[in-house]
Design a protein around this motif. Structure first.
Motif, mmCIF file in Angstrom:
data_model
loop_
_atom_site.group_PDB
_atom_site.id
_atom_site.type_symbol
_atom_site.label_atom_id
_atom_site.label_comp_id
_atom_site.label_asym_id
_atom_site.label_seq_id
_atom_site.Cartn_x
_atom_site.Cartn_y
_atom_site.Cartn_z
ATOM 1 N N THR A 208 -88.855 29.749 -17.636
ATOM 2 C CA THR A 208 -87.937 29.883 -16.504
ATOM 3 C C THR A 208 -88.564 29.250 -15.262
ATOM 4 O O THR A 208 -89.776 29.066 -15.184
ATOM 5 C CB THR A 208 -87.629 31.361 -16.228
ATOM 6 O OG1 THR A 208 -88.862 32.053 -15.977
ATOM 7 C CG2 THR A 208 -86.941 31.998 -17.419
ATOM 8 N N GLY A 209 -87.718 28.940 -14.293
ATOM 9 C CA GLY A 209 -88.204 28.382 -13.047
ATOM 10 C C GLY A 209 -88.830 27.010 -13.218
ATOM 11 O O GLY A 209 -89.830 26.694 -12.570
ATOM 12 N N ASN A 210 -88.277 26.165 -14.061
ATOM 13 C CA ASN A 210 -88.839 24.851 -14.322
ATOM 14 C C ASN A 210 -88.189 23.827 -13.406
ATOM 15 O O ASN A 210 -86.967 23.661 -13.398
ATOM 16 C CB ASN A 210 -88.606 24.484 -15.796
ATOM 17 C CG ASN A 210 -89.239 23.167 -16.168
ATOM 18 O OD1 ASN A 210 -88.700 22.108 -15.858
ATOM 19 N ND2 ASN A 210 -90.388 23.230 -16.837
ATOM 20 N N ASP A 211 -89.006 23.097 -12.651
ATOM 21 C CA ASP A 211 -88.473 22.149 -11.674
ATOM 22 C C ASP A 211 -87.707 21.009 -12.341
ATOM 23 O O ASP A 211 -86.682 20.556 -11.819
ATOM 24 C CB ASP A 211 -89.611 21.582 -10.821
ATOM 25 C CG ASP A 211 -90.207 22.617 -9.881
ATOM 26 O OD1 ASP A 211 -89.526 23.632 -9.610
ATOM 27 O OD2 ASP A 211 -91.349 22.416 -9.435
ATOM 28 N N ASP A 212 -88.209 20.528 -13.494
ATOM 29 C CA ASP A 212 -87.526 19.434 -14.179
ATOM 30 C C ASP A 212 -86.130 19.857 -14.624
ATOM 31 O O ASP A 212 -85.159 19.109 -14.464
ATOM 32 C CB ASP A 212 -88.339 18.985 -15.394
ATOM 33 C CG ASP A 212 -89.549 18.161 -14.999
ATOM 34 O OD1 ASP A 212 -89.490 17.498 -13.948
ATOM 35 O OD2 ASP A 212 -90.547 18.185 -15.740
ATOM 36 N N TRP A 213 -86.026 21.050 -15.193
ATOM 37 C CA TRP A 213 -84.713 21.517 -15.642
ATOM 38 C C TRP A 213 -83.794 21.766 -14.456
ATOM 39 O O TRP A 213 -82.595 21.447 -14.509
ATOM 40 C CB TRP A 213 -84.850 22.775 -16.486
ATOM 41 C CG TRP A 213 -83.519 23.398 -16.822
ATOM 42 C CD1 TRP A 213 -83.067 24.636 -16.481
ATOM 43 C CD2 TRP A 213 -82.449 22.788 -17.570
ATOM 44 N NE1 TRP A 213 -81.794 24.838 -16.962
ATOM 45 C CE2 TRP A 213 -81.398 23.721 -17.640
ATOM 46 C CE3 TRP A 213 -82.293 21.551 -18.180
ATOM 47 C CZ2 TRP A 213 -80.198 23.460 -18.292
ATOM 48 C CZ3 TRP A 213 -81.089 21.278 -18.838
ATOM 49 C CH2 TRP A 213 -80.063 22.230 -18.889
ATOM 50 N N ASP A 214 -84.320 22.331 -13.386
ATOM 51 C CA ASP A 214 -83.494 22.556 -12.198
ATOM 52 C C ASP A 214 -82.926 21.239 -11.679
ATOM 53 O O ASP A 214 -81.768 21.167 -11.241
ATOM 54 C CB ASP A 214 -84.315 23.238 -11.101
ATOM 55 C CG ASP A 214 -84.676 24.675 -11.446
ATOM 56 O OD1 ASP A 214 -84.026 25.249 -12.343
ATOM 57 O OD2 ASP A 214 -85.619 25.216 -10.831
ATOM 58 N N HIS A 215 -83.742 20.186 -11.744
ATOM 59 C CA HIS A 215 -83.299 18.858 -11.293
ATOM 60 C C HIS A 215 -82.159 18.340 -12.176
ATOM 61 O O HIS A 215 -81.110 17.897 -11.684
ATOM 62 C CB HIS A 215 -84.491 17.896 -11.332
ATOM 63 C CG HIS A 215 -84.142 16.468 -11.059
ATOM 64 N ND1 HIS A 215 -84.041 15.964 -9.770
ATOM 65 C CD2 HIS A 215 -83.864 15.428 -11.890
ATOM 66 C CE1 HIS A 215 -83.715 14.678 -9.828
ATOM 67 N NE2 HIS A 215 -83.603 14.326 -11.107
ATOM 68 N N VAL A 216 -82.361 18.394 -13.498
ATOM 69 C CA VAL A 216 -81.331 17.915 -14.431
ATOM 70 C C VAL A 216 -80.065 18.748 -14.315
ATOM 71 O O VAL A 216 -78.945 18.220 -14.322
ATOM 72 C CB VAL A 216 -81.869 17.944 -15.873
ATOM 73 C CG1 VAL A 216 -80.752 17.637 -16.875
ATOM 74 C CG2 VAL A 216 -83.007 16.952 -16.041
ATOM 75 N N LEU A 217 -80.226 20.054 -14.202
ATOM 76 C CA LEU A 217 -79.077 20.953 -14.098
ATOM 77 C C LEU A 217 -78.248 20.652 -12.861
ATOM 78 O O LEU A 217 -77.009 20.634 -12.906
ATOM 79 C CB LEU A 217 -79.561 22.403 -14.081
ATOM 80 C CG LEU A 217 -78.489 23.497 -14.041
ATOM 81 C CD1 LEU A 217 -77.628 23.439 -15.293
ATOM 82 C CD2 LEU A 217 -79.144 24.867 -13.896
ATOM 83 N N ALA A 218 -78.923 20.414 -11.735
ATOM 84 C CA ALA A 218 -78.204 20.131 -10.489
ATOM 85 C C ALA A 218 -77.387 18.847 -10.611
ATOM 86 O O ALA A 218 -76.232 18.782 -10.163
ATOM 87 C CB ALA A 218 -79.195 20.022 -9.337
ATOM 88 N N LEU A 219 -77.959 17.822 -11.249
ATOM 89 C CA LEU A 219 -77.239 16.556 -11.401
ATOM 90 C C LEU A 219 -76.096 16.681 -12.399
ATOM 91 O O LEU A 219 -74.982 16.212 -12.143
ATOM 92 C CB LEU A 219 -78.210 15.462 -11.848
ATOM 93 C CG LEU A 219 -79.305 15.074 -10.856
ATOM 94 C CD1 LEU A 219 -80.233 14.036 -11.471
ATOM 95 C CD2 LEU A 219 -78.716 14.556 -9.551
ATOM 96 N N ALA A 220 -76.359 17.318 -13.534
ATOM 97 C CA ALA A 220 -75.326 17.445 -14.565
ATOM 98 C C ALA A 220 -74.150 18.284 -14.075
ATOM 99 O O ALA A 220 -73.009 18.062 -14.498
ATOM 100 C CB ALA A 220 -75.921 18.054 -15.828
ATOM 101 N N SER A 221 -74.410 19.233 -13.202
ATOM 102 C CA SER A 221 -73.355 20.122 -12.706
ATOM 103 C C SER A 221 -72.342 19.407 -11.823
ATOM 104 O O SER A 221 -71.269 19.953 -11.535
ATOM 105 C CB SER A 221 -73.965 21.296 -11.933
ATOM 106 O OG SER A 221 -74.785 22.082 -12.775
#
Length: 306
Positions: A208-221
């Motif tokens: 949890t709290g992974n910066d890479d995933w947060d980045h991808v999630l924000a763009l994909a959303s």
């Protein structure tokens, strides 16, 4: 196309293609995903039954989700089945994917159609129920995950499946629309985070709290329904719009067609497993056993002899 091509702003992933899935990875972000469109397969499946418009949208969403899941978890000729059962106006929905072929249908109570509005959300369509995702890779390897039918859409329920059953952070988006010419179009996007960059290796417990995933999630959303259903917008261009800050690698596209595996021989084999007494009871006045395939809405009169 090579096994892994790098995406660029010129649409390197190829021109728009009716009915296909484009697998991709974002290596630096430890992410993988699928962009998909159903193409003519959707029209072929929806035309098998006289579904009201809200149910066509729902079945279209289920079909695109089944394609996204199936092409993610399957290799070879295995089958992925997505099934929902409930106490609501729609009591059964079944879709399955196998080796590029998709099929599906739903069953509803005509007397409860007034409960289904054009903008009905998941609770109004299904009431209390569950979503089961079954993965069969061969005769001996079978896995099933079950989650409640909760959230506004089937996409939400599928996201919960991946978090609860697979422990993989996942974003799923699906959209279905009817064009001005009356044709139905469906598209979807699935993106997952696999820790430690193992995009082609075993699935690991997600952190949890992974910066890479947060980045991808924000763009994909930021993906819109219009982009998902625009058949003139190539899947490669769509991915470039979302993730052009990073290197995106795409694999060869997977063609999607409507495929129902019903046949006289298949039904003969199935009926042959019943005792002779039961087969005799199934026979109609003409001496045949009439089998209706719900997926393609065809009637098969089966003569199994003695």
């Amino acid at each position: 196309m090579s096994e892994h091509a790098r995406l660029n702003g010129n649409g390197a992933a190829g021109v728009p293609m009716a009915g296909r899935v484009l697998p991709f990875t974002i290596p630096a972000r430890s992410a993988r995903g699928r962009a998909a469109r159903l193409g003519p397969a959707l029209a072929a499946i929806l035309s098998a039954h006289d579904y009201p418009a809200p149910l066509r949208r729902l079945l279209g969403e289920a079909l695109i989700l089944t394609v996204l899941i199936g092409t993610t978890v399957q290799k070879g000729d295995g089958q992925t089945t997505v099934q929902a059962q409930s106490s609501g106006p729609i009591d059964l929905l079944v879709c399955d994917y196998r080796a590029g072929e998709i099929r599906g249908y739903l069953r509803f109570d005509p007397e409860r159609l007034d409960e289904i509005t054009p903008d009905a959300l998941l609770p109004a369509l299904f009431g209390t129920g569950y979503l089961a995702i079954t993965i069969e890779r061969d005769a001996e390897e079978r896995y099933q995950g079950i989650v409640p039918l909760e959230g506004d859409t089937l996409c939400h329920a599928v996201e919960r499946y991946f978090v609860d059953s697979e422990q993989i952070p996942t974003l799923v988006r699906g959209a279905v629309r009817q064009a001005e010419d009356g044709a139905w179009e469906a598209g979807g996007l699935l993106v997952q985070h696999l820790p430690h960059g193992e995009t082609d290796g075993p699935r690991l417990a997600a952190r949890t709290g992974n910066d890479d995933w947060d980045h991808v999630l924000a763009l994909a959303s930021t993906i819109s329904e219009a982009e998902l259903t625009d058949s003139h917008l190539s899947e490669g261009t769509l991915l470039w719009r979302l993730f052009n800050e990073d290197e995106v690698r795409v694999s060869p596209a997977i063609a999607i067609t409507r495929g129902c595996r019903c046949s006289v021989q298949h039904f003969r084999d199935v009926l042959g497993r019943f005792p002779a007494e039961e087969r005799a009871e199934m026979r109609g006045p003409g001496g045949t056993i009439d089998v209706n395939c719900e997926f393609c809405s065809r009637l098969f009169p089966i003569d199994i002899g003695d």
